[in-house]
Design a protein around this motif. Structure first.
Motif, short mmCIF file in Angstrom:
data_model
loop_
_atom_site.label_atom_id
_atom_site.label_comp_id
_atom_site.label_asym_id
_atom_site.label_seq_id
_atom_site.Cartn_x
_atom_site.Cartn_y
_atom_site.Cartn_z
N SER A 52 -3.22 0.08 4.02
CA SER A 52 -3.89 -0.08 5.31
C SER A 52 -4.57 1.23 5.71
N THR A 71 -6.08 -4.06 4.23
CA THR A 71 -6.20 -4.63 5.57
C THR A 71 -7.66 -4.60 6.01
N TYR A 89 -0.72 -7.78 11.26
CA TYR A 89 0.43 -7.13 10.63
C TYR A 89 0.69 -5.72 11.14
N SER A 90 -0.14 -5.25 12.08
CA SER A 90 0.09 -3.92 12.64
C SER A 90 1.36 -3.92 13.48
N ASP A 98 0.05 1.68 12.04
CA ASP A 98 -0.51 1.36 10.72
C ASP A 98 0.42 1.77 9.58
N SER A 100 2.05 1.36 6.56
CA SER A 100 1.73 0.38 5.51
C SER A 100 2.95 -0.37 4.99
N MET A 103 3.87 -2.95 7.55
CA MET A 103 2.85 -4.00 7.56
C MET A 103 3.04 -4.93 6.36
#
Length: 175
Positions: A52, A71, A89-90, A98, A100, A103
């Motif tokens: 991300s 993302t 998904y954040s 963010d 990752s 997420m």
């Protein structure tokens, strides 16, 4: 593609090198699917790379046969096989919005995965430099380490009610 697979997440923490025999045994299992977060997996064969973060993703050399999941905020990502909505998904907390690895866990929940094994998600060190197995991934979070560890720990606890998360390497995150 992950259905009926043993899903393993490889985050780029220092423990990847220290526990390489244990990690290799798990990632080389016949029914495993390995997803690296923000790096190409190093010595481990990966099926997917999830990112991300455009700054990190732009430096990744994607191995042959590995698929990239990025993302939607990464408009300039040229090598991508799957794009997922960043906002879906954040993380709610701005300090780790963010992250990752978190997420990716949320994405795995969304696609129906019930169990995941995690290696290299070590957490941030309060006392030592070098949280990452690869120095090129370093970012100085020392001043924010305790806060970030607490926020990520809380998020992992919340996610654990929806997916079984098994850490196969040591972590600073409380679960």
């Amino acid at each position: 593609q992950l259905e009926n697979k043993e899903v393993i997440i490889l985050a780029p923490g220092r423990s990847l090198a220290e526990y390489s025999d244990k990690i290799s045994a798990i990632t080389n299992a016949e029914n495993s699917s390995v997803i690296a977060v923000n790096f190409n997996g190093g010595e481990y064969k990966t099926d997917y790379i999830f990112s991300s973060n455009m700054r990190r993703f732009s430096r990744i050399e994607i191995p042959e046969g590995t698929k990239a999941i990025v993302t939607s905020n990464m408009k300039d990502a040229s090598s991508k096989d799957f794009v997922v909505n960043f906002a879906s998904y954040s993380i709610d907390s701005p300090e780790i919005i963010d992250n990752s690895a978190l997420m990716l866990i949320k994405l795995l929940i969304a696609v129906g995965i019930k169990n995941v094994k995690v290696a290299g998600m070590d957490g941030y060190s309060l006392s030592q430099n070098g949280d990452y197995f690869d120095a090129s991934l370093e970012h100085d979070f020392k001043r924010e380490a305790a806060l970030r560890n607490n926020l990520i720990s809380a998020e992992l606890k919340a996610l654990s009610s929806r997916i079984n998360i098994e850490f196969i390497t040591p972590t600073n995150y409380e679960r």
